[in-house]
Design a protein around this motif. Structure first.
Motif, PDB file in Angstrom:
ATOM      1  N   GLY A 396       0.830  -1.193   0.000  1.00 60.18           N
ATOM      2  CA  GLY A 396       0.000   0.000   0.000  1.00 60.18           C
ATOM      3  C   GLY A 396       0.864   1.242   0.000  1.00 60.18           C
ATOM      4  N   VAL A 397       0.227   2.399  -0.195  1.00 59.19           N
ATOM      5  CA  VAL A 397       0.966   3.654  -0.299  1.00 59.19           C
ATOM      6  C   VAL A 397       1.736   3.951   0.978  1.00 59.19           C
ATOM      7  CG1 VAL A 397       0.733   6.152  -0.574  1.00 59.19           C
ATOM      8  CG2 VAL A 397      -0.606   4.617  -2.013  1.00 59.19           C
ATOM      9  N   ILE A 401       5.711   4.224   1.315  1.00 58.73           N
ATOM     10  CA  ILE A 401       6.403   5.408   1.834  1.00 58.73           C
ATOM     11  C   ILE A 401       7.412   5.000   2.905  1.00 58.73           C
ATOM     12  CG2 ILE A 401       6.081   7.506   3.210  1.00 58.73           C
ATOM     13  CD1 ILE A 401       3.493   7.983   1.698  1.00 58.73           C
ATOM     14  N   GLU A 402       6.995   4.095   3.781  1.00 55.99           N
ATOM     15  CA  GLU A 402       7.894   3.634   4.853  1.00 55.99           C
ATOM     16  C   GLU A 402       9.113   2.932   4.265  1.00 55.99           C
ATOM     17  OE1 GLU A 402       7.767   0.844   8.887  1.00 55.99           O
ATOM     18  OE2 GLU A 402       5.992   1.083   7.619  1.00 55.99           O
ATOM     19  N   THR A 403       8.884   2.112   3.240  1.00 57.45           N
ATOM     20  CA  THR A 403       9.993   1.407   2.596  1.00 57.45           C
ATOM     21  C   THR A 403      11.014   2.379   2.028  1.00 57.45           C
ATOM     22  OG1 THR A 403       8.556  -0.453   2.042  1.00 57.45           O
ATOM     23  CG2 THR A 403      10.581  -0.235   0.771  1.00 57.45           C
ATOM     24  N   ILE A 429       1.538   9.518  -6.494  1.00 57.12           N
ATOM     25  CA  ILE A 429       2.516   9.270  -5.435  1.00 57.12           C
ATOM     26  C   ILE A 429       3.259   7.956  -5.652  1.00 57.12           C
ATOM     27  CG2 ILE A 429       0.712   8.279  -3.959  1.00 57.12           C
ATOM     28  CD1 ILE A 429       3.952  10.182  -2.940  1.00 57.12           C
ATOM     29  N   LYS A 430       2.582   6.924  -6.129  1.00 56.19           N
ATOM     30  CA  LYS A 430       3.282   5.656  -6.367  1.00 56.19           C
ATOM     31  C   LYS A 430       4.346   5.804  -7.446  1.00 56.19           C
ATOM     32  CE  LYS A 430      -0.197   2.333  -4.798  1.00 56.19           C
ATOM     33  NZ  LYS A 430      -1.023   1.155  -5.163  1.00 56.19           N
ATOM     34  N   ASP A 431       4.010   6.551  -8.505  1.00 52.40           N
ATOM     35  CA  ASP A 431       4.992   6.794  -9.561  1.00 52.40           C
ATOM     36  C   ASP A 431       6.185   7.568  -9.019  1.00 52.40           C
ATOM     37  OD1 ASP A 431       2.337   7.493 -11.949  1.00 52.40           O
ATOM     38  OD2 ASP A 431       3.132   5.604 -11.210  1.00 52.40           O
ATOM     39  N   ILE A 436      12.037   7.625  -6.829  1.00 48.00           N
ATOM     40  CA  ILE A 436      12.957   7.830  -5.701  1.00 48.00           C
ATOM     41  C   ILE A 436      13.612   6.511  -5.291  1.00 48.00           C
ATOM     42  CG2 ILE A 436      13.126   8.554  -3.293  1.00 48.00           C
ATOM     43  CD1 ILE A 436      10.828  10.501  -3.804  1.00 48.00           C
ATOM     44  N   LEU A 437      12.806   5.432  -5.218  1.00 53.04           N
ATOM     45  CA  LEU A 437      13.329   4.132  -4.825  1.00 53.04           C
ATOM     46  C   LEU A 437      14.388   3.645  -5.803  1.00 53.04           C
ATOM     47  CD1 LEU A 437      13.080   1.798  -2.810  1.00 53.04           C
ATOM     48  CD2 LEU A 437      11.331   0.803  -4.294  1.00 53.04           C
ATOM     49  N   ARG A 438      14.191   3.911  -7.064  1.00 51.50           N
ATOM     50  CA  ARG A 438      15.177   3.513  -8.081  1.00 51.50           C
ATOM     51  C   ARG A 438      16.528   4.168  -7.809  1.00 51.50           C
ATOM     52  NH1 ARG A 438      13.962   6.317 -13.427  1.00 51.50           N
ATOM     53  NH2 ARG A 438      14.839   7.986 -12.149  1.00 51.50           N
ATOM     54  N   ASP A 439      16.500   5.456  -7.435  1.00 52.99           N
ATOM     55  CA  ASP A 439      17.752   6.172  -7.166  1.00 52.99           C
ATOM     56  C   ASP A 439      18.430   5.695  -5.888  1.00 52.99           C
ATOM     57  OD1 ASP A 439      16.253   9.120  -8.514  1.00 52.99           O
ATOM     58  OD2 ASP A 439      17.761   7.842  -9.434  1.00 52.99           O
ATOM     59  N   THR A 440      17.629   5.269  -4.885  1.00 48.74           N
ATOM     60  CA  THR A 440      18.229   4.818  -3.628  1.00 48.74           C
ATOM     61  C   THR A 440      18.979   3.505  -3.797  1.00 48.74           C
ATOM     62  OG1 THR A 440      16.210   3.624  -2.955  1.00 48.74           O
ATOM     63  CG2 THR A 440      16.418   5.942  -2.287  1.00 48.74           C
ATOM     64  N   LYS A 441      18.612   2.714  -4.786  1.00 41.74           N
ATOM     65  CA  LYS A 441      19.260   1.428  -4.997  1.00 41.74           C
ATOM     66  C   LYS A 441      20.661   1.576  -5.582  1.00 41.74           C
ATOM     67  CE  LYS A 441      14.939  -1.157  -5.678  1.00 41.74           C
ATOM     68  NZ  LYS A 441      14.118  -1.943  -6.630  1.00 41.74           N
ATOM     69  N   GLU A 442      20.941   2.691  -6.215  1.00 43.00           N
ATOM     70  CA  GLU A 442      22.196   2.867  -6.938  1.00 43.00           C
ATOM     71  C   GLU A 442      23.062   3.983  -6.349  1.00 43.00           C
ATOM     72  OE1 GLU A 442      19.896   1.775 -11.134  1.00 43.00           O
ATOM     73  OE2 GLU A 442      20.854   3.724 -10.849  1.00 43.00           O
TER      74      GLU A 442
END
Length: 518
Positions: A396-397, A401-403, A429-431, A436-442
């Motif tokens: 869920g959203v 966000i927490e992740t 918001i999901k998009d 953001i999550l993509r950038d945190t992985k790298e």
């Protein structure tokens, strides 16, 4: 129940002691009808019914023609019957209510039933005059004069306030150039343009929503900037925001195009524009209870003038685009090819290119970034999947966000920043979180912290801005240096302009790579 049966039923109920009001409620008629029937004696009622059967009606000279239409097209509406009569007889002046009653009588007399499928929309306030124009596409299949079938496409425009319309047809699919030309013709028809134009998510104009920051096709972006169009794109499955144009598309299909025989595209468009003047823009609109043509005379004064000539015959680079499906795949030459997880959530379209060595390159058209490479097989109906495109389980959203927030050292600041992004892009918001999550992985935790601080400091509450900051910091920091933070100089160009020099590796690095097993 016919008139004589109703008369006898009224007399019977009256003898049983029912009042006239109760009789009207029981029979489902008005009290006036009950009063009129009771004024007549049985003999007068009989004579009156007989006179109705022999009385000549205004539409009797056209009875056989109307009957032939109804028999051939049982779902034909009375409004379309009126339009066809007006088209056939230019001086036809019989009112719509008369036509409706006559058609209803013919259906009852000759047992021609009609099935309707009504559709409901939620009412929303009308924009002010000259504020909004809505645009959408439609398709129909028409019979030709040689008993064949042809598929036609049309683009429709409607003024949101006055409901004044313009439509244009082609006997082939629209291209972006056709869309641009239709816009110019529409502006000429209206005599100006509105402050805002609302579109559906059509691939001829929109490449991707990009988390709320729209990315348009190269051709339409050039036209938009040249003409100064302020556009808004509706999200899918959102009829309330584009209900007016959906009604117009349905009206064009059911009233103009339905059962009409196709001869030639030029004559078809001529008939279409005559229909607009005769019916589409002249008939009293069911919602505003006015004729769109009359309301538009006032609205026209509020339109922005369109005087600058635009060259719409530019030769643009042609790209092969493909629709991204929900399972994160694209179709190409009867096969399915996988894309990285989350591609469907971030964009509707990607571009593909086939190389000489039978490799399929999938890339983002606006940046040229390659997101997938596949070998093209010989067979058909195959699924070609890259193992790197692994599956992820969406939450869920709030959990999402927490992740994302847990990826940062300063989790409290991360929550504050993400909530600001959520306020700015509630529907995307999901998009935004995916980006953001993509950038945190790298990215290293230290660099992420610096990027987050800069975004909060400069109030850049957008995932694309965050991504740009991360990319900027990576280019500013030498590969061997992981501690020194350099000052960021703001530049007013989409948030950041990356003016850096490429890092130069030592020759030994390439020698080591060439000696490896590849």
């Amino acid at each position: 129940m016919d008139k004589w049966e109703m008369y006898m039923e009224i007399q019977q109920l009256l003898k049983q002691g029912f009042s006239k009001t109760k009789i009207a409620e029981k029979l489902g008629v008005s009290r006036t009808t009950v009063h009129r029937r009771l004024k007549k004696s049985p003999s007068e009622m009989s004579d009156w019914i007989e006179s109705l059967e022999t009385r000549k009606k205004l539409l009797d000279p056209h009875k056989e023609l109307i009957l032939s239409w109804l028999r051939q097209h049982p779902d034909m509406s009375a409004a379309q019957v009126l339009d066809w009569l007006q088209e056939k007889y230019g001086d036809f002046e019989i009112g719509e209510s008369t036509v409706r009653s006559y058609v209803k009588g013919l259906r009852e007399e000759y047992k021609i039933e009609k099935v309707t499928l009504p559709r409901s929309y939620e009412a929303i306030p009308d924009p002010s005059m000259g504020e909004q124009l809505q645009v959408d596409f439609g398709h129909t299949k028409q019979d030709t004069i040689d008993n064949k079938e042809v598929k036609l496409s049309f683009i429709a425009f409607v003024m949101s306030h006055s409901r004044y319309k313009y439509t244009e047809w082609l006997d082939r699919p629209f291209t972006t150039q056709d869309v641009i030309k239709a816009h110019e013709n529409a502006f000429n028809w209206f005599g100006g343009m509105t402050n805002e134009i609302v579109y559906d998510q059509d691939s001829l104009m929109v490449v991707s929503e990009n988390g709320g920051d729209l990315i348009l096709t190269k051709e339409f972006q050039y036209y938009r900037e040249s003409r100064g169009i302020n556009l808004r794109v509706c999200r899918k499955a959102d009829p309330e925001s584009k209900g007016r144009i959906e009604n117009v598309v349905g009206f064009v299909k059911k009233n103009f195009a339905k059962h009409r025989v196709f001869h030639h595209i030029d004559s078809w468009n001529e008939q279409n524009w005559q229909w607009l003047n005769r019916t589409g823009n002249y008939k009293i609109h069911n919602t505003i209870k006015k004729r769109p043509a009359e309301v538009f005379l006032l609205e026209k004064q509020h339109l922005k003038p369109v005087s600058t000539e635009i060259n719409i015959s530019n030769n643009y680079d042609t790209s092969i685009s493909r629709h991204v499906h929900k399972d994160n795949t694209i179709r190409y030459q009867s096969n399915r090819y996988s894309l990285p997880l989350g591609t469907f959530n971030k964009r509707e379209k990607v571009c593909v290119k086939e190389t000489e060595d039978k490799q399929l390159i999938v890339y983002i058209p606006e940046t040229g970034e390659i997101i997938a490479k596949h070998s093209i097989p010989d067979g058909k109906g195959l699924l070609i999947k890259d193992r790197k495109h692994s599956r992820d389980r969406n939450k869920g959203v709030d959990a999402f966000i927490e992740t994302v927030a847990l990826k940062f050292e300063d989790k409290e600041l991360a929550y504050q920043y993400i909530n600001k992004v959520r306020e700015k892009y509630p529907r995307y918001i999901k998009d935004q979180l995916q980006i953001i999550l993509r950038d945190t992985k790298e990215t290293s935790s230290g660099l992420l912290a610096k990027a987050l601080e800069e975004c909060v400091k400069r109030r850049l509450y957008s995932a694309t801005d965050f991504s740009d900051i991360v990319a900027y910091l990576k280019r500013q920091r030498p590969l061997h240096d992981t501690t020194e933070d350099k000052e960021i100089k703001p530049v007013n160009h989409s948030g950041w302009v990356l003016e850096t020099e490429a890092y130069k590796r030592k020759l030994d690095t390439y020698t080591e790579l060439l000696e490896g097993d590849y």
